[in-house]
Design a protein around this motif. Structure first.
Motif, PDB file in Angstrom:
ATOM      1  N   LYS A   1      16.183  48.749  83.070  1.00  0.00           N
ATOM      2  CA  LYS A   1      15.466  48.338  84.279  1.00  0.00           C
ATOM      3  C   LYS A   1      14.024  48.834  84.241  1.00  0.00           C
ATOM      4  N   LEU A   2      13.884  50.073  83.843  1.00  0.00           N
ATOM      5  CA  LEU A   2      12.540  50.663  83.803  1.00  0.00           C
ATOM      6  C   LEU A   2      11.672  49.967  82.757  1.00  0.00           C
ATOM      7  N   ILE A   3      12.222  49.763  81.588  1.00  0.00           N
ATOM      8  CA  ILE A   3      11.473  49.089  80.518  1.00  0.00           C
ATOM      9  C   ILE A   3      11.072  47.688  80.956  1.00  0.00           C
TER      10      ILE A   3
ATOM     11  N   GLY B   1       1.823  59.529  69.033  1.00  0.00           N
ATOM     12  CA  GLY B   1       3.263  59.309  69.039  1.00  0.00           C
ATOM     13  C   GLY B   1       4.077  60.500  69.481  1.00  0.00           C
ATOM     14  N   ARG B   2       3.401  61.595  69.777  1.00  0.00           N
ATOM     15  CA  ARG B   2       4.116  62.785  70.253  1.00  0.00           C
ATOM     16  C   ARG B   2       3.771  63.021  71.720  1.00  0.00           C
TER      17      ARG B   2
ATOM     18  N   LEU C   1      10.815  56.500  76.629  1.00  0.00           N
ATOM     19  CA  LEU C   1      10.921  55.049  76.498  1.00  0.00           C
ATOM     20  C   LEU C   1       9.678  54.374  75.949  1.00  0.00           C
ATOM     21  N   ARG C   2       8.535  55.021  76.011  1.00  0.00           N
ATOM     22  CA  ARG C   2       7.295  54.414  75.550  1.00  0.00           C
ATOM     23  C   ARG C   2       7.463  53.891  74.133  1.00  0.00           C
ATOM     24  N   PRO C   3       7.006  52.662  73.876  1.00  0.00           N
ATOM     25  CA  PRO C   3       7.252  52.078  72.549  1.00  0.00           C
ATOM     26  C   PRO C   3       6.475  52.735  71.420  1.00  0.00           C
ATOM     27  N   ASP C   4       5.401  53.433  71.728  1.00  0.00           N
ATOM     28  CA  ASP C   4       4.588  53.997  70.648  1.00  0.00           C
ATOM     29  C   ASP C   4       5.000  55.420  70.271  1.00  0.00           C
ATOM     30  N   LEU C   5       6.158  55.842  70.765  1.00  0.00           N
ATOM     31  CA  LEU C   5       6.613  57.198  70.422  1.00  0.00           C
ATOM     32  C   LEU C   5       7.090  57.240  68.977  1.00  0.00           C
TER      33      LEU C   5
END
Length: 257
Positions: free
Chosen positions: A24-26, A98-99, A61-65
């Motif tokens: 849901k959040l994504i 990414g961190r 959830l961030r895609p660039d992690l």
DNA sequence: AAAACGCCCAACCGCGAGGTC
DNA sequence: GGACCTCGCGGTTGGGCGTTT
């Protein structure tokens, strides 16, 4: 006045996030973008407080992690940056694409602290735990600690919150190593009135703010991260655009003798 | 096999900064 | 100028999991 609670605690979930909540959040952030965390939960149909949503997104959830283990280079970079910045995890995270600050904070507390202690180094002061309280003359006048890390994991040369751009024009530099020299030296202190308004008290790109104004006395501490050259602390304009400077005015009683 | 222990990390909490009214 | 709100940060906690006994 009393702090208002960040959310109606009686109607919010706590603890671990479920896959459904994550989805849901994504989905919501994909459509509407980040921000407005206060209103996000109800808009996204989540029984969470905005704070919790923000944290979940940023830390997980961030895609660039990047995820995964820290490399030796990241280890070294974290130690150097912690030496400069202290427990400013968000600033340190900004230099590690990414961190997240939470991830680095956890890694510091669980791994690096222990590692430094086992080497006889105080993780807070970055000094030997036994004796060695006095600095040598070279240490007083400038500490130069060169380390080399792959460019991809190194500091950013833009103001995009520390995240590396993947500009194709940089491809030829892909394999170039960054000499991440950290140096400290004492500079004349420029009064706040004369500081450019855009200059952050913590980090800033030196190339964007060449030091052309006059100095009025006092001392400031200059640290820089950059490629190869070490002229950042000379007080001269810096031709190299990939240099970061950290200015911290000395507090009262911290003058040199 | 199971209890005890220790580690790791996701998540929570409280606070401060900055913005708005 | 001050009350209030939102956001972001750093410190802390606690549950899950792996290891040891």
């Amino acid at each position: 006045m009393g702090r208002s609670p960040c959310c109606e605690k009686a109607h919010t979930n706590k603890g671990a996030w479920t896959k459904e909540e994550d989805q849901k959040l994504i989905a919501y952030i994909k459509v509407h973008g980040e921000g407005c965390w206060r209103s996000l939960p109800s808009a996204a149909g989540l029984l969470r407080c905005g704070k919790s949503c923000r944290l979940r997104w940023i830390n997980y959830l961030r895609p660039d992690l990047k995820r995964g283990n820290f490399t030796e280079e990241e280890d070294a970079l974290i130690i150097k940056l912690h030496g400069l910045l202290g427990n400013k995890w968000s600033l340190i995270a900004g230099r590690l694409p990414g961190r997240t600050d939470n991830e680095i904070k956890n890694y510091w507390n669980t791994h690096i602290k222990r590692k430094l202690l086992s080497r006889g180094i105080d993780p807070q002061t970055h000094r030997p735990t036994t004796g060695a309280a006095t600095l040598t003359a070279p240490q007083r006048q400038g500490i130069f600690i060169p380390i080399t890390v792959p460019r991809d994991t190194a500091v950013s040369d833009s103001a995009d919150d520390g995240r590396m751009s993947s500009d194709a024009s940089h491809d030829e530099d892909r394999n170039r190593c960054l000499d991440l020299d950290l140096s400290m030296s004492l500079l004349p202190h420029r009064s706040p009135k004369q500081s450019p308004p855009s200059e952050s008290p913590t980090t800033s790109t030196a190339a964007a703010t060449p030091s052309t104004s006059s100095f009025t006395g006092g001392i400031r501490l200059c640290c820089h991260l950059g490629f190869q050259s070490c002229e950042a602390c000379s007080g001269q304009p810096i031709p190299n655009p990939c240099v970061f400077r950290y200015f911290r005015p000395l507090e009262e009683g911290q003058g040199i003798d």
